[in-house]
Design an enzyme around this catalytic site. Structure first.
Site, PDB file in Angstrom:
ATOM      1  N   GLU A  89      29.391  41.853  30.840  1.00  0.00           N
ATOM      2  CA  GLU A  89      30.644  41.949  31.597  1.00  0.00           C
ATOM      3  C   GLU A  89      31.392  43.211  31.201  1.00  0.00           C
ATOM      4  O   GLU A  89      31.221  43.723  30.083  1.00  0.00           O
ATOM      5  CB  GLU A  89      31.534  40.728  31.288  1.00  0.00           C
ATOM      6  CG  GLU A  89      31.640  39.723  32.407  1.00  0.00           C
ATOM      7  CD  GLU A  89      32.437  40.198  33.624  1.00  0.00           C
ATOM      8  OE1 GLU A  89      32.464  41.410  33.912  1.00  0.00           O
ATOM      9  OE2 GLU A  89      33.018  39.341  34.288  1.00  0.00           O
ATOM     10  N   ASP A  90      32.233  43.693  32.110  1.00  0.00           N
ATOM     11  CA  ASP A  90      33.070  44.851  31.792  1.00  0.00           C
ATOM     12  C   ASP A  90      34.262  44.439  30.935  1.00  0.00           C
ATOM     13  O   ASP A  90      34.553  45.065  29.927  1.00  0.00           O
ATOM     14  CB  ASP A  90      33.538  45.567  33.071  1.00  0.00           C
ATOM     15  CG  ASP A  90      34.211  44.639  34.084  1.00  0.00           C
ATOM     16  OD1 ASP A  90      34.200  43.398  33.881  1.00  0.00           O
ATOM     17  OD2 ASP A  90      34.740  45.143  35.085  1.00  0.00           O
ATOM     18  N   ASP A  93      39.354  38.859  30.905  1.00  0.00           N
ATOM     19  CA  ASP A  93      40.815  38.705  30.942  1.00  0.00           C
ATOM     20  C   ASP A  93      41.134  37.252  30.591  1.00  0.00           C
ATOM     21  O   ASP A  93      41.356  36.925  29.436  1.00  0.00           O
ATOM     22  CB  ASP A  93      41.322  39.126  32.323  1.00  0.00           C
ATOM     23  CG  ASP A  93      42.834  39.067  32.412  1.00  0.00           C
ATOM     24  OD1 ASP A  93      43.486  38.898  31.371  1.00  0.00           O
ATOM     25  OD2 ASP A  93      43.382  39.206  33.521  1.00  0.00           O
ATOM     26  N   LYS A 121      40.712  41.086  26.638  1.00  0.00           N
ATOM     27  CA  LYS A 121      42.179  41.059  26.575  1.00  0.00           C
ATOM     28  C   LYS A 121      42.645  39.854  25.764  1.00  0.00           C
ATOM     29  O   LYS A 121      41.882  38.913  25.557  1.00  0.00           O
ATOM     30  CB  LYS A 121      42.748  41.009  27.995  1.00  0.00           C
ATOM     31  CG  LYS A 121      42.624  42.334  28.718  1.00  0.00           C
ATOM     32  CD  LYS A 121      43.379  42.302  30.022  1.00  0.00           C
ATOM     33  CE  LYS A 121      43.278  43.633  30.718  1.00  0.00           C
ATOM     34  NZ  LYS A 121      43.982  43.614  32.008  1.00  0.00           N
ATOM     35  N   PHE A 139      46.446  47.156  32.011  1.00  0.00           N
ATOM     36  CA  PHE A 139      45.430  47.303  33.052  1.00  0.00           C
ATOM     37  C   PHE A 139      44.695  48.613  32.840  1.00  0.00           C
ATOM     38  O   PHE A 139      45.276  49.685  32.900  1.00  0.00           O
ATOM     39  CB  PHE A 139      46.042  47.246  34.454  1.00  0.00           C
ATOM     40  CG  PHE A 139      45.005  46.997  35.489  1.00  0.00           C
ATOM     41  CD1 PHE A 139      44.596  45.700  35.786  1.00  0.00           C
ATOM     42  CD2 PHE A 139      44.380  48.050  36.126  1.00  0.00           C
ATOM     43  CE1 PHE A 139      43.605  45.461  36.713  1.00  0.00           C
ATOM     44  CE2 PHE A 139      43.369  47.828  37.059  1.00  0.00           C
ATOM     45  CZ  PHE A 139      42.996  46.524  37.343  1.00  0.00           C
ATOM     46  N   ARG A 152      36.080  53.972  38.827  1.00  0.00           N
ATOM     47  CA  ARG A 152      34.924  53.407  38.114  1.00  0.00           C
ATOM     48  C   ARG A 152      34.070  54.493  37.463  1.00  0.00           C
ATOM     49  O   ARG A 152      33.430  54.275  36.450  1.00  0.00           O
ATOM     50  CB  ARG A 152      34.028  52.617  39.078  1.00  0.00           C
ATOM     51  CG  ARG A 152      34.616  51.313  39.582  1.00  0.00           C
ATOM     52  CD  ARG A 152      33.527  50.480  40.237  1.00  0.00           C
ATOM     53  NE  ARG A 152      34.036  49.417  41.086  1.00  0.00           N
ATOM     54  CZ  ARG A 152      34.405  48.219  40.666  1.00  0.00           C
ATOM     55  NH1 ARG A 152      34.337  47.926  39.388  1.00  0.00           N
ATOM     56  NH2 ARG A 152      34.841  47.302  41.499  1.00  0.00           N
TER      57      ARG A 152
HETATM   58  P1  IMP Z   1      38.652  36.748  34.196  1.00  0.00           P
HETATM   59  O1  IMP Z   1      38.176  36.968  32.785  1.00  0.00           O
HETATM   60  O2  IMP Z   1      37.916  35.648  34.909  1.00  0.00           O
HETATM   61  O3  IMP Z   1      40.154  36.582  34.256  1.00  0.00           O
HETATM   62  O4  IMP Z   1      38.353  38.006  35.103  1.00  0.00           O
HETATM   63  C1  IMP Z   1      37.965  39.197  34.578  1.00  0.00           C
HETATM   64  C2  IMP Z   1      37.751  40.171  35.734  1.00  0.00           C
HETATM   65  O5  IMP Z   1      39.013  40.685  36.185  1.00  0.00           O
HETATM   66  C3  IMP Z   1      36.951  41.362  35.261  1.00  0.00           C
HETATM   67  O6  IMP Z   1      35.581  41.197  35.489  1.00  0.00           O
HETATM   68  C4  IMP Z   1      37.553  42.490  36.082  1.00  0.00           C
HETATM   69  O7  IMP Z   1      36.862  42.609  37.308  1.00  0.00           O
HETATM   70  C5  IMP Z   1      38.972  42.090  36.360  1.00  0.00           C
HETATM   71  N1  IMP Z   1      39.927  42.735  35.427  1.00  0.00           N
HETATM   72  C6  IMP Z   1      40.689  42.115  34.496  1.00  0.00           C
HETATM   73  N2  IMP Z   1      41.443  42.996  33.807  1.00  0.00           N
HETATM   74  C7  IMP Z   1      41.143  44.218  34.304  1.00  0.00           C
HETATM   75  C8  IMP Z   1      41.591  45.566  33.977  1.00  0.00           C
HETATM   76  O8  IMP Z   1      42.424  45.827  33.091  1.00  0.00           O
HETATM   77  N3  IMP Z   1      41.039  46.577  34.711  1.00  0.00           N
HETATM   78  C9  IMP Z   1      40.117  46.354  35.686  1.00  0.00           C
HETATM   79  N4  IMP Z   1      39.666  45.127  36.026  1.00  0.00           N
HETATM   80  C10 IMP Z   1      40.177  44.059  35.333  1.00  0.00           C
HETATM   81 MG    MG Z   2      34.383  42.394  36.944  1.00  0.00          MG
END
Ligand code: IMP
Ligand code: MG
Length: 161
Positions: A89-90, A93, A121, A139, A152
């Site tokens: 994963e990138d 959050d 995060k 962000f 990207r």
């Molecule tokens: P979560 O962990 O399910 O809340 O979602 C994470 C996803 O939200 C990541 O895969 C990103 O696509 C997007 N995301 C969350 N924070 C950021 C950020 O700071 N920059 C860019 N994308 C983010």
């Molecule tokens: Mg993503």
């Protein structure tokens, strides 16, 4: 833009992650979560010293709803039954997307399912087995991460000012 991680810092950390993963596994199915993890995955897999199978998946998650509210744009094609799976994963959050995917892939019969995320995060409530960097609640963009599909391609990670 304020730069958080330079290309050199990123490259050093990716090498460390690849060393740890290569040490922990004999072979591995790597599943790249599109689109954000593409750059991270391209760099990481080239530094692994174990054989892998590589596939991608793409999901859309909805903010502020249950972890199960996820739509697949693209599922994987390879068979993961009884294989060791590592998601790339990138950024994590909330962790909702990954919590859902963990449950799904365990149900599909993977021998093990683990997670490698480039960034994390403070809110994240999912276990990350291999983590690049912990960042504050900002962000960030670059190195695969987007703001409305832009930035990207940047080789560094930064915060838009
Ligand atoms: P979560 O962990 O399910 O809340 O979602 C994470 C996803 O939200 C990541 O895969 C990103 O696509 C997007 N995301 C969350 N924070 C950021 C950020 O700071 N920059 C860019 N994308 C983010
Ligand atoms: Mg993503």
């Amino acid at each position: 833009m304020k730069i958080l991680y330079s290309p050199q810092t990123i490259s050093n950390r990716v090498s460390e992650l690849a060393t740890a993963i290569s040490r922990d596994y004999d072979s591995l199915v790597i599943i790249v979560i599109l689109n954000g993890a593409i750059l991270f995955a391209a760099d990481l897999v080239r530094e692994l010293s174990i054989p892998i199978e590589l596939d991608t998946l793409s999901v859309k998650s909805y903010d502020g709803t249950q972890a199960g509210d996820i739509t697949f744009y693209k599922d994987i094609q390879i068979d993961i039954k009884d294989k060791h799976v590592l998601f790339l994963e990138d950024i994590i959050d909330t962790g909702n997307t990954m919590t859902y995917l963990f449950k799904l892939f365990e149900k599909r019969g993977a021998a093990s399912v683990k997670l490698c995320s480039f960034l994390k995060k403070p809110k994240a409530k999912v276990n990350i087995d291999y983590l690049g960097f912990s960042i504050p609640d900002l962000f960030v963009v670059g190195y695969g991460l987007d703001y409305n599909e832009k930035y990207r391609e940047l080789p560094c990670v930064g915060v838009i000012e």
